[in-house]
Design a protein around this motif. Sequence first.
Motif, PDB file in Angstrom:
ATOM      1  N   PRO A  11       5.377   5.868  15.203  1.00  0.00           N
ATOM      2  CA  PRO A  11       5.284   4.450  15.565  1.00  0.00           C
ATOM      3  C   PRO A  11       4.007   3.745  15.097  1.00  0.00           C
ATOM      4  N   GLU A  12       2.882   4.422  15.085  1.00  0.00           N
ATOM      5  CA  GLU A  12       1.632   3.751  14.709  1.00  0.00           C
ATOM      6  C   GLU A  12       1.379   3.722  13.199  1.00  0.00           C
ATOM      7  N   PHE A  13       2.337   4.182  12.407  1.00  0.00           N
ATOM      8  CA  PHE A  13       2.213   4.164  10.954  1.00  0.00           C
ATOM      9  C   PHE A  13       3.370   3.389  10.334  1.00  0.00           C
ATOM     10  N   ASN A  14       3.099   2.762   9.197  1.00  0.00           N
ATOM     11  CA  ASN A  14       4.162   2.157   8.405  1.00  0.00           C
ATOM     12  C   ASN A  14       4.758   3.239   7.526  1.00  0.00           C
ATOM     13  N   THR A  15       6.043   3.446   7.617  1.00  0.00           N
ATOM     14  CA  THR A  15       6.717   4.458   6.819  1.00  0.00           C
ATOM     15  C   THR A  15       7.442   3.775   5.665  1.00  0.00           C
TER      16      THR A  15
END
Length: 153
Positions: A11-15
């Motif tokens: 959730p805390e990263f852009n994938t």
Amino acid sequence: MLDSQPVATVPEFNTMQVELVRVDDAFHFEAVGTSGVVQHIDAATDIGGHNAGARPMEMLLMGLAGCSAIDVILILQKQKQVIDGFRLSVDGLRQKGATPAPFQKIHLTYTLKGALDSDRVKRAIDLSMDKYCSATAQFRPTAAITYSFEIES
């Protein structure tokens, strides 16, 4: 050996995800990212490609150019600078015959048009190169990156 597990969505990263599909029996591919825009990739004719798309290493330089261009334009817009024209050329230097052959030197040439303050343009480019551009950060371990700019009236 590389890890064969896909990148987990956190959730805390852009994938990001890209899919590459072979188009012909040689080296022509279509790549599609999360944007849904198709990009063509191919190899040089001297190794069996058909020149039907950009080379992978050209795409890396295109990515650097696009990343920095977006940064610079956004920064200048926030500074209320009016840009009538924008062009960015990128030259990359790789060692011949080396495998792998990462870029060792990269030079970006920004050409802007309009009634622009040169100090603000320089500051915008510096911010892109030193702080905001993620593509620049990818190249820094192997390449010396320089830039120049000119403002056409």
